[in-house]
Design an enzyme around this catalytic site. Structure first.
Site, PDB file in Angstrom:
ATOM      1  N   GLU A 132       4.027   0.447  13.568  1.00 17.80           N
ATOM      2  CA  GLU A 132       4.688   1.762  13.654  1.00 17.80           C
ATOM      3  C   GLU A 132       5.284   2.121  12.296  1.00 17.80           C
ATOM      4  O   GLU A 132       6.037   1.339  11.722  1.00 17.80           O
ATOM      5  CB  GLU A 132       5.800   1.715  14.709  1.00 17.80           C
ATOM      6  N   ARG A 141       3.773   5.763  -3.662  1.00 21.15           N
ATOM      7  CA  ARG A 141       4.900   6.281  -4.427  1.00 21.15           C
ATOM      8  C   ARG A 141       4.646   6.148  -5.928  1.00 21.15           C
ATOM      9  O   ARG A 141       4.853   7.076  -6.698  1.00 21.15           O
ATOM     10  CB  ARG A 141       6.174   5.504  -4.048  1.00 21.15           C
ATOM     11  N   HIS A 190       7.306   9.463  13.903  1.00 18.65           N
ATOM     12  CA  HIS A 190       6.691   8.142  14.084  1.00 18.65           C
ATOM     13  C   HIS A 190       5.164   8.246  14.116  1.00 18.65           C
ATOM     14  O   HIS A 190       4.624   9.086  14.826  1.00 18.65           O
ATOM     15  CB  HIS A 190       7.145   7.496  15.397  1.00 18.65           C
ATOM     16  N   LYS A 240       9.448  -7.461  13.826  1.00 22.21           N
ATOM     17  CA  LYS A 240      10.528  -7.477  14.826  1.00 22.21           C
ATOM     18  C   LYS A 240      10.904  -8.923  15.150  1.00 22.21           C
ATOM     19  O   LYS A 240      10.016  -9.746  15.419  1.00 22.21           O
ATOM     20  CB  LYS A 240       9.988  -6.776  16.087  1.00 22.21           C
ATOM     21  N   LYS A 279       0.831  -1.216   0.000  1.00 23.57           N
ATOM     22  CA  LYS A 279       0.000   0.000   0.000  1.00 23.57           C
ATOM     23  C   LYS A 279       0.863   1.263   0.000  1.00 23.57           C
ATOM     24  O   LYS A 279       0.591   2.204  -0.741  1.00 23.57           O
ATOM     25  CB  LYS A 279      -0.924   0.005   1.212  1.00 23.57           C
ATOM     26  N   LEU A 280       1.902   1.275   0.838  1.00 21.68           N
ATOM     27  CA  LEU A 280       2.720   2.495   0.941  1.00 21.68           C
ATOM     28  C   LEU A 280       3.591   2.671  -0.309  1.00 21.68           C
ATOM     29  O   LEU A 280       3.829   3.790  -0.762  1.00 21.68           O
ATOM     30  CB  LEU A 280       3.563   2.478   2.218  1.00 21.68           C
ATOM     31  N   ALA A 307      10.521  -6.295  25.831  1.00 19.87           N
ATOM     32  CA  ALA A 307       9.549  -6.594  26.893  1.00 19.87           C
ATOM     33  C   ALA A 307      10.270  -6.654  28.246  1.00 19.87           C
ATOM     34  O   ALA A 307       9.795  -6.107  29.248  1.00 19.87           O
ATOM     35  CB  ALA A 307       8.855  -7.915  26.593  1.00 19.87           C
TER      36      ALA A 307
END
Ligand code: 0O2
Ligand code: 0O2
Length: 218
Positions: free
Chosen positions: A138, A26, A119, A46, A21-22, A55
């Site tokens: 994020e 572009r 962010h 991650k 999508k991102l 954590a």
């Protein structure tokens, strides 16, 4: 399937979908032959070891990872110019396929390390065979210069296990300022080129108009 595969499945799906999508945003600028505020997009889930480290450092119990760790799904959008970052953030705010839950501006308020980025934390709905699942992701938006600095600082931090010697830490803070000055200089150069282009277009139009005027002889 083990517990981790099950837990990370929706995050993997979200990262893959959001990368498409991102990156699509572009390509749409490319189709319009307009300057794209997005240079490139990366993304990752991650690693389990990093989730557990974070954590542990923050005292987050394992049953609260989903709500307390916001960057298990992480996307990065790189821009050429600092001003492009605002445009990208606005584009994200206008989307209706996810909801922004938090914004952190480390450009106006850089971190002590020298880190700069914008962010945006989103809540993204993933469609699973068990129904919709909303997860946090994020999106870090930064210039190429900010990314250059952050990538190297991140690998040094890893090398020194978070205990970067004072002298290097100070040099890294100075390097972050140098990267920011470079961003400012590039923006100024772009501004001056744009001004010159506007001036030459105006001059050319004036010349064309004056050629159309009737000439007076004698
Ligand atoms: P490392 O340790 O930095 O080298 P593609 O095939 O192009 O669709 P690909 O190859 O799966 O996609 O990954 P992509 O999109 O090129 O980006 C993966 C990269 O995201 C990572 O590379 C990192 O450079 C970057 N990244 C690392 N951490 C973060 C983070 O916290 N947030 C965001 N948004 N991006 C991050 P590596 O090789 O996984 O890691
Ligand atoms: P990785 O390997 O990139 O995934 P905290 O971790 O407590 O500082 P919090 O509250 O989760 O942060 O969110 P924050 O600070 O908005 O975002 C954390 C992420 O931003 C980091 O993820 C980095 O990707 C990036 N980041 C923040 N500060 C710095 C910095 O000083 N240097 C660099 N290079 N990156 C930074 P992780 O989990 O630390 O690492």
């Amino acid at each position: 399937m083990n517990h981790w595969d099950q837990f990370l499945g929706p995050y993997k799906q979200a990262v893959e979908e959001l990368k498409i999508k991102l990156r699509g945003m572009r390509s749409q600028f490319d189709l319009d032959s307009a300057h794209s505020p997005i240079e490139f997009v990366t993304g990752r889930v991650k690693p389990i070891a990093s989730i557990l480290d974070k954590a542990n450092q923050k005292g987050i119990p394992l049953d609260r990872l989903e709500t307390e760790i916001q960057d298990i799904a992480g996307l990065r959008m790189m821009c050429q110019f600092v001003d492009d970052i605002k445009i990208v953030v606005e584009l994200l705010r206008n989307r209706n396929d996810f909801e922004i839950v938090e914004e952190r501006d480390y450009i106006s308020h850089k971190k002590v390390s020298g880190y700069r980025s914008y962010h945006v934390v989103i809540q993204y709905p993933v469609q699973t065979i068990h129904g919709e699942k909303k997860i946090l992701a994020e999106i870090q938006i930064r210039t190429l210069a900010m990314n250059f600095w952050a990538t190297i600082e991140h690998s040094l931090n890893y090398k020194y296990k978070g205990q970067i010697p004072d002298e290097i830490r100070i040099r890294l803070q100075r390097a972050a300022e140098a990267a920011f000055r470079l961003d400012e200089e590039m923006s100024q150069i772009r501004g001056e080129i744009q001004d010159a282009q506007v001036f030459f277009t105006f001059k050319k139009e004036l010349q064309q108009e004056s050629r159309k005027l009737p000439r007076h002889s004698g």
